[in-house]
Enzyme design. Structure first.
Site, PDB file in Angstrom:
ATOM      1  N   ASP A  43       0.861  -1.182   0.000  1.00 56.23           N
ATOM      2  CA  ASP A  43       0.000   0.000   0.000  1.00 56.23           C
ATOM      3  C   ASP A  43       0.894   1.227   0.000  1.00 56.23           C
ATOM      4  O   ASP A  43       2.004   1.200   0.535  1.00 56.23           O
ATOM      5  CB  ASP A  43      -0.905   0.011   1.233  1.00 56.23           C
ATOM      6  CG  ASP A  43      -2.018  -1.020   1.163  1.00 56.23           C
ATOM      7  OD1 ASP A  43      -2.439  -1.378   0.051  1.00 56.23           O
ATOM      8  OD2 ASP A  43      -2.480  -1.457   2.227  1.00 56.23           O
TER       9      ASP A  43
ATOM     10  N   ASP B 126      -7.010  -1.463  -4.433  1.00 60.68           N
ATOM     11  CA  ASP B 126      -8.013  -1.115  -3.419  1.00 60.68           C
ATOM     12  C   ASP B 126      -8.972  -0.063  -3.949  1.00 60.68           C
ATOM     13  O   ASP B 126     -10.187  -0.151  -3.744  1.00 60.68           O
ATOM     14  CB  ASP B 126      -7.346  -0.575  -2.153  1.00 60.68           C
ATOM     15  CG  ASP B 126      -6.459  -1.576  -1.455  1.00 60.68           C
ATOM     16  OD1 ASP B 126      -6.683  -2.791  -1.598  1.00 60.68           O
ATOM     17  OD2 ASP B 126      -5.533  -1.127  -0.747  1.00 60.68           O
TER      18      ASP B 126
END
Length: 168
Positions: free
Chosen positions: A124, A143
């Site tokens: 991330d 995401d």
């Protein structure tokens, strides 16, 4: 070309674009950032921050035992992708909005599964925050695509119900 086949071309196109962009951006983070390193893009609002997410969305289950967590986070996306593909196969040619939504969700799930299989965690790096007071959990392109796809499905559920009520 039949419109039934065109939905699969739509899926393949979205899938290719999302997975390539997702994996490319993660690769750029991996080669240019050290774990935990951050670069302010818009001060006090948006940074690129390399985070390793061993849990689910928002880091859920990150502290669960690896013997449970690792197989769980590999099995669940595979099952979900199978269910999404099944739903996709049942779509009518006129359901292009839903086809795009499912394509985004499927692509995002696959992008994060690739990370889990390669690294045992998801990379991330998109870090939205308000000064030092509030940080949204870091996320990535996959995401974002999942969230956009789910939002589109949510919108469709309202508009489909409204259209059905108007038809009666």
């Amino acid at each position: 070309m039949s419109s039934s086949r065109s939905k699969y071309f739509l899926l393949a196109g979205i899938f290719a674009v999302v997975v390539i962009i997702d994996q490319w951006t993660k690769h750029l983070i991996l080669i240019n950032f050290r774990w935990g390193e951050s670069l302010a893009v818009i001060p006090n609002f948006f940074s690129l921050t390399y985070v390793r997410n061993s849990g689910a969305a928002f880091g859920l289950l990150h502290s669960a035992p690896a013997a449970f967590r690792d197989p769980f986070f590999i099995a669940v996306p595979i099952i979900a992708m199978g269910a999404i593909f099944y739903l996709f196969s049942r779509l009518k040619p006129s359901q292009k909005w839903v086809a795009v939504a499912l394509s985004l969700i499927l692509s995002g799930a696959f992008g994060n599964l690739v990370d889990r299989l390669r690294f045992g965690y998801v990379v991330d790096f998109l870090d939205v925050h308000w000064k030092d007071f509030y940080h949204w959990p870091a996320f990535n392109v996959a995401d974002a695509c999942i969230v956009v796809g789910v939002t589109m499905m949510f919108i469709d559920s309202f508009t489909a119900g409204k259209k059905a009520a108007q038809a009666n």
